[in-house]
Design a protein around this motif. Structure first.
Motif, short mmCIF file in Angstrom:
data_model
loop_
_atom_site.label_atom_id
_atom_site.label_comp_id
_atom_site.label_asym_id
_atom_site.label_seq_id
_atom_site.Cartn_x
_atom_site.Cartn_y
_atom_site.Cartn_z
N PRO A 139 -0.69 5.30 -12.32
CA PRO A 139 0.82 4.93 -11.90
C PRO A 139 0.65 4.50 -10.39
CG PRO A 139 0.83 7.20 -12.05
CD PRO A 139 -0.67 6.86 -12.57
N GLY A 140 1.25 3.04 -10.46
CA GLY A 140 1.20 2.63 -8.87
C GLY A 140 0.03 1.93 -8.26
N ILE A 141 -1.03 2.07 -9.03
CA ILE A 141 -2.24 1.28 -8.72
C ILE A 141 -2.44 0.15 -9.41
CG2 ILE A 141 -4.70 1.46 -8.15
CD1 ILE A 141 -3.16 3.44 -6.44
N ALA A 153 -7.11 -2.05 -6.81
CA ALA A 153 -7.80 -0.81 -7.36
C ALA A 153 -9.02 -0.34 -6.42
CB ALA A 153 -8.04 -0.74 -8.69
N ARG A 154 -9.99 -1.53 -6.30
CA ARG A 154 -11.05 -1.21 -5.41
C ARG A 154 -10.90 -0.80 -4.00
NH1 ARG A 154 -14.40 -4.41 -2.13
NH2 ARG A 154 -16.68 -3.81 -2.25
N GLN A 155 -9.85 -0.99 -3.40
CA GLN A 155 -9.45 -0.72 -2.07
C GLN A 155 -8.40 0.26 -1.95
OE1 GLN A 155 -8.35 -4.85 -0.62
NE2 GLN A 155 -6.34 -4.19 -0.17
N ARG A 185 4.48 5.90 -5.42
CA ARG A 185 4.71 5.87 -6.66
C ARG A 185 3.44 6.86 -7.34
NH1 ARG A 185 3.89 1.35 -11.53
NH2 ARG A 185 4.55 2.66 -13.09
N LEU A 186 2.37 6.49 -6.72
CA LEU A 186 1.10 7.58 -7.50
C LEU A 186 1.55 8.86 -7.21
CD1 LEU A 186 -1.76 7.69 -8.46
CD2 LEU A 186 -2.52 7.69 -5.98
N VAL A 244 0.87 -1.22 -0.03
CA VAL A 244 -0.09 -0.23 0.04
C VAL A 244 0.84 1.12 -0.18
CG1 VAL A 244 -1.50 1.44 1.37
CG2 VAL A 244 -1.93 -1.19 0.97
N PHE A 245 1.73 1.32 0.87
CA PHE A 245 2.57 2.51 1.05
C PHE A 245 3.66 2.47 -0.25
CE2 PHE A 245 2.02 2.76 5.70
CZ PHE A 245 1.86 4.25 5.73
#
Length: 294
Positions: A239-241, A246-248, A200-201, A194-195
């Motif tokens: 980017p990053g997801i 994606a849903r969470q 990246r996002l 997650v982090f």
């Protein structure tokens, strides 16, 4: 000499076997899982989910060959309504007996991994780990954390809760502030996918002190409203997801930002190591002690 672990989570079963004295990966075998799709309303894993888990464990056992490994399951299995049934079935069908770690032990292992990654020169650490089912926090300035806690506030848990963004923020901050002390002046470290994906996002900022990514709370504050407006498909294109997270991803961003605010940190350095690597380090140390005693 080698040590290995099989990390069974919601999205994958990841086998890693490393050379004991170098922590150099010799085997890295990952099988994709989607146990989030196989959870009933009451939190039980379906028969299809159990079968996919068995398939992944068999594949890991084959990839390991003769190398020993410690198989452990994280909160998706540990906290499922039928956890005992799941682990008995996996053992019967695969010959592999999954272990479970308590949330507090996961927090301790994440701290050990971050401490090893950043070294003693990093000083006191506050380690934040956002998983799907739970969040783990640990803090201290030695080899072991002075405080370690785990709470059911993970990205998947809060996505399923139906809370608004404001509700999620308040829930996380109130519960963290009630059980976890402030460590002013400590270096904050973010573990977990997650982090890493949020960093990246938010633009891949880099630490001036370490060759690692950073994540800033103010960047998350800007991204959270954007994520809330996007569909799951649109989030997956960012980017990053990753598609399966994606849903969470909205809840993950809210939880990460709330954790940082609750612990008094505007910036976290990203550690590529977390629970899995902490467990490997434990196994390495145990193996060395056994070798020395012999």
């Amino acid at each position: 000499m080698t040590v290995g672990v099989l990390d069974v989570g919601c999205f994958s079963a990841h086998l890693v076997i490393v050379e004991r004295d170098l922590m150099r990966p010799l085997v890295s075998h990952k099988v994709r899982l989607r146990l989030d799709r196989e959870l009933s309303a009451d939190g039980a894993i379906s028969e299809a989910g159990i079968e996919s888990l068995c398939t992944a464990v068999r594949a890991a056992r084959k990839a390991a060959g003769d190398a020993p490994f410690l198989p452990f399951a994280t909160s998706c299995v540990r906290d499922s309504a039928n956890a005992d049934e799941v682990m008995r079935t996996v053992s019967r069908r695969t010959g592999v007996e999954l272990k479970v770690l308590s949330g507090k032990e996961e927090a301790r292992l994440s701290y050990a991994a971050a401490r090893h990654w950043f070294g003693w020169g990093a000083g006191p650490l506050v380690v934040l780990d956002v998983g799907g089912g739970t969040v783990e926090l640990a803090a201290g300035d030695g080899a072991e954390p002075e405080h370690a806690v785990s709470l059911p506030l993970g990205a998947r848990t809060l996505t399923r809760s139906g809370l608004t963004v404001t509700g999620m923020r308040e829930e996380v901050r109130e519960r963290i502030e009630a059980v976890f002390p402030r460590y002013d002046g400590a270096r904050a470290v973010g573990c977990s996918k997650v982090f890493q994906q949020l960093a990246r996002l938010a633009g891949d900022r880099r630490s001036a002190s370490y060759a690692t990514r950073q994540l800033r709370a103010k960047d998350l504050e800007k991204w959270i409203p954007r994520l809330a407006r996007l569909s799951v498909r649109e989030r997956a294109a960012l980017p990053g997801i990753s598609r399966h997270r994606a849903r969470q991803s909205l809840a993950g961003a809210v939880v990460a930002e709330a954790l940082m605010r609750a612990t008094g940190h505007d910036v976290v350095d990203i550690s590529p190591w977390s629970t899995k690597e902490g467990l490997l380090l434990n196994l390495v140390e145990r193996s060395r002690r056994v070798a020395s005693a012999a």
